[in-house]
Structures are given as C-alpha cells and as structure tokens.
Design a protein around this motif. Structure first.
Motif, PDB file in Angstrom:
ATOM      1  N   GLY A 176       7.453  10.102  16.495  1.00  0.00           N
ATOM      2  CA  GLY A 176       8.202  10.573  17.655  1.00  0.00           C
ATOM      3  C   GLY A 176       9.502  11.256  17.298  1.00  0.00           C
ATOM      4  O   GLY A 176       9.899  12.234  17.942  1.00  0.00           O
ATOM      5  N   ARG A 177      10.189  10.766  16.260  1.00  0.00           N
ATOM      6  CA  ARG A 177      11.455  11.378  15.871  1.00  0.00           C
ATOM      7  C   ARG A 177      11.256  12.800  15.373  1.00  0.00           C
ATOM      8  O   ARG A 177      12.048  13.699  15.686  1.00  0.00           O
ATOM      9  CB  ARG A 177      12.124  10.527  14.786  1.00  0.00           C
ATOM     10  N   ALA A 178      10.184  13.022  14.589  1.00  0.00           N
ATOM     11  CA  ALA A 178       9.931  14.367  14.076  1.00  0.00           C
ATOM     12  C   ALA A 178       9.588  15.331  15.213  1.00  0.00           C
ATOM     13  O   ALA A 178      10.039  16.480  15.236  1.00  0.00           O
ATOM     14  CB  ALA A 178       8.796  14.332  13.052  1.00  0.00           C
ATOM     15  N   LEU A 202      -7.518   3.299   6.992  1.00  0.00           N
ATOM     16  CA  LEU A 202      -6.415   4.238   7.203  1.00  0.00           C
ATOM     17  C   LEU A 202      -5.939   4.186   8.652  1.00  0.00           C
ATOM     18  O   LEU A 202      -6.739   4.155   9.584  1.00  0.00           O
ATOM     19  CB  LEU A 202      -6.885   5.645   6.853  1.00  0.00           C
ATOM     20  N   THR A 203      -4.629   4.167   8.836  1.00  0.00           N
ATOM     21  CA  THR A 203      -4.038   4.270  10.168  1.00  0.00           C
ATOM     22  C   THR A 203      -3.070   5.449  10.167  1.00  0.00           C
ATOM     23  O   THR A 203      -2.228   5.572   9.283  1.00  0.00           O
ATOM     24  CB  THR A 203      -3.287   2.986  10.560  1.00  0.00           C
ATOM     25  N   SER A 204      -3.202   6.327  11.161  1.00  0.00           N
ATOM     26  CA  SER A 204      -2.376   7.525  11.269  1.00  0.00           C
ATOM     27  C   SER A 204      -1.706   7.546  12.638  1.00  0.00           C
ATOM     28  O   SER A 204      -2.356   7.279  13.650  1.00  0.00           O
ATOM     29  CB  SER A 204      -3.218   8.793  11.081  1.00  0.00           C
ATOM     30  N   THR A 205      -0.418   7.836  12.646  1.00  0.00           N
ATOM     31  CA  THR A 205       0.336   7.879  13.898  1.00  0.00           C
ATOM     32  C   THR A 205       1.237   9.106  13.912  1.00  0.00           C
ATOM     33  O   THR A 205       1.712   9.564  12.864  1.00  0.00           O
ATOM     34  CB  THR A 205       1.197   6.615  14.061  1.00  0.00           C
ATOM     35  N   GLY A 253       0.823  -1.201   0.000  1.00  0.00           N
ATOM     36  CA  GLY A 253       0.000   0.000   0.000  1.00  0.00           C
ATOM     37  C   GLY A 253       0.856   1.248   0.000  1.00  0.00           C
ATOM     38  O   GLY A 253       1.993   1.239  -0.482  1.00  0.00           O
ATOM     39  N   LEU A 254       0.294   2.311   0.565  1.00  0.00           N
ATOM     40  CA  LEU A 254       0.935   3.626   0.578  1.00  0.00           C
ATOM     41  C   LEU A 254       1.348   3.994   2.000  1.00  0.00           C
ATOM     42  O   LEU A 254       0.614   3.753   2.955  1.00  0.00           O
ATOM     43  CB  LEU A 254      -0.014   4.694   0.054  1.00  0.00           C
ATOM     44  N   THR A 255       2.512   4.611   2.093  1.00  0.00           N
ATOM     45  CA  THR A 255       2.938   5.277   3.327  1.00  0.00           C
ATOM     46  C   THR A 255       3.148   6.745   3.001  1.00  0.00           C
ATOM     47  O   THR A 255       3.954   7.072   2.131  1.00  0.00           O
ATOM     48  CB  THR A 255       4.241   4.681   3.880  1.00  0.00           C
ATOM     49  N   LEU A 286       4.807  15.767  10.671  1.00  0.00           N
ATOM     50  CA  LEU A 286       4.715  15.214  12.017  1.00  0.00           C
ATOM     51  C   LEU A 286       3.966  13.894  12.106  1.00  0.00           C
ATOM     52  O   LEU A 286       4.018  13.237  13.145  1.00  0.00           O
ATOM     53  CB  LEU A 286       4.040  16.224  12.962  1.00  0.00           C
ATOM     54  N   ARG A 287       3.272  13.500  11.037  1.00  0.00           N
ATOM     55  CA  ARG A 287       2.448  12.296  11.109  1.00  0.00           C
ATOM     56  C   ARG A 287       2.765  11.356   9.956  1.00  0.00           C
ATOM     57  O   ARG A 287       3.165  11.778   8.874  1.00  0.00           O
ATOM     58  CB  ARG A 287       0.953  12.649  11.098  1.00  0.00           C
TER      59      ARG A 287
END
Length: 279
Positions: A260-262, A254-257, A68-70, A75-76
């Motif tokens: 943390g690094r950003a 859809l999953t959105s997170t 799929g797509l990333t 920030l997300r």
C-alpha cells in the motif's frame, strides 16, 4: 538465530540519494523564489518523480532470514519459506523458483523475479573476454616484457570480481546454499517426527495389550489399540503440518501482496499534480 541479510543494488541506492538531494534543493529554491502557478506545478512534478524514485530505486531489495525470503519489488512483496525455494538463478534479474504446492514438480513451480539484483550478460561476457586477453602471453620484442602473464591481469581479475555480475553470482550462491540447508533440515525433522510417532504407537499398543490380556478383555484391547493408533495418526498429521512451516511460522507456499505504501507513493503525487495543473 542469525541476523537478516539484505541484498539490493548499490547503483539504485546512489541514484536515490542523488535524486533526493536534487529534489530537496529544488523545493527549497521554489519555496524561496517561486510564487506563481508554474512553480507549484514544478514542485508537484518533483514530488511525483520522488515517488517514482522511491518505488523503483529505494524499495527493491531481498531480505533473507532464518524463516525464509522476502522479495520486495516496486509494487509487490513476496514471501516464501526456505523449504519452498526450489531453485535460485539469474538471467537479467535474479529469479527464485518456488514450489507451487507439489515439491519437485516443475509444472507447479512459480518464478519470482527480484528487481533488487541485476545481471548484464553482455557486460559479463565482455569482462570475461578482457580477462582472457589479459591472461594470454604476449610475444617478446618491440618493448614488450618476456612471454608470460600480463601485469594488468591482476587488476582485471579484481575488477571482474567486484563487478555487479560477480556480486549477483555471489547472492545466487548464498541463497541457494541456505535453501538447500533448509530443505535438508526439513527432511531430517520429518523423519525424526515419523520415527517418534511410530515408537510411541508401538509402546502404547504393547502397554494396552499387556494390561488387558485375556479372553474377557479382548474387545477392550482392540478398542484401546484402535484409539492409540488414532492418536498416533493425529500426532503424525500434526508433525506433517508442523514440517510444512518454517520455524518462524511462515508457510512454505508463496504469498504475494500489494504494498500500500508503494502504491500511495505513486497515486497521491499523481493526484496532486492533476489538482495543481487544473487550478
């Protein structure tokens, strides 16, 4: 299995590299010559600006693979299986329309904007107008060549094809084709699973009925048939659950997170600037 494709803004990459070289040069200069509080504050501000550049220039990208797509925004991170991609278009940014749970229901769709691909409608309109003017035949005389296509038309066409807007259109077309192919494959797989389950049900029911024929075993036949139908129903349920996921196990939804690094790239330098400023 194909290699993942990454799409990002070439301009953002250039800006990030130039800024990184500039920041490193200034840090070296401050380390050699700076010994006061102002130098420490300047170094901390450079670190904060570098964090901002990383978040807004280096991070944004679109990664397309077999699953799929990333979509990585500042920030997300957004992940969506191909079967959940309803539409891909571009306005000012590339947008991915995702099914929110009911396929084909536009009210349930969510729209994710990708910062990695930009589109300027004004620049595109200007480029198209320039190409039309270049293709328009000119009148002969006054030193102009005979009526026909302007010699600069080819150069204008090449420039238009290599513009960021043309590249954005190519990305939209590529992602749309992959999403359409994935949906067609999911429909085909679902139909095949349903047909196989129905064939298995019929075969099991026929075998159980033949083996237990007779009035004395009619109850047993009914029980076996019911059990086989229940097993077939469970198999159909499993097939439907399997069709709701991509080959790599990604959910269609859809999953959105938050990344943390950003967030750390902004928060930690900001705290350093505050501490150095207050010292």
């Amino acid at each position: 299995m194909g290699q993942p494709q990454t799409f990002r803004s070439p301009t953002a990459v250039v800006v990030w590299v130039v800024w990184l070289l500039f920041a490193v040069g200034n840090w070296i200069d401050l380390a050699v010559q700076g010994r006061d509080h102002a130098s420490a504050v300047a170094a901390a501000l450079l670190l904060l600006a570098t964090g901002v550049g990383y978040v807004f220039a280096q991070r944004p990208r679109i990664i397309a693979d077999d699953a799929g797509l990333t979509i990585r925004n500042p920030l997300r991170d957004h992940r969506i299986g191909w079967a959940g991609v309803a539409q891909v278009d571009v306005i000012d940014l590339l947008r991915v329309h995702c099914d929110g749970g009911v396929p084909g229901d536009k009210k349930e769709q969510k729209v994710i904007s990708a910062w990695a691909v930009h589109y300027s409608r004004r620049r595109q309109f200007t480029a198209e107008a320039r190409a039309r003017r270049a293709a328009r035949p000119r009148r002969p005389g006054l030193g102009f060549p005979p009526a026909g296509r302007d010699p600069s038309y080819g150069a204008a066409s090449v420039t238009q094809e290599n513009s960021p807007e043309a590249e954005a259109d190519k990305v939209v077309r590529l992602l749309s084709e992959r999403a359409t192919a994935a949906r067609a494959e999911a429909v085909w797989a679902g139909g095949t699973a349903t047909t196989t389950a129905a064939t298995t049900t019929s075969a099991n029911a026929g075998a159980a009925t033949s083996a237990n024929a007779g009035a004395a075993t009619s109850v047993t036949v009914g029980a076996a048939t019911s059990a086989d139908r229940g097993a077939a129903g469970a198999a159909g349920t499993r097939a439907a659950a399997d069709s709701a996921t991509t080959p790599a196990g990604w959910p269609v939804a859809l999953t959105s997170t938050w990344n943390g690094r950003a967030i750390a790239a902004l928060v930690i330098p900001a705290l350093i600037v505050l501490i150095v400023w207050l010292l």
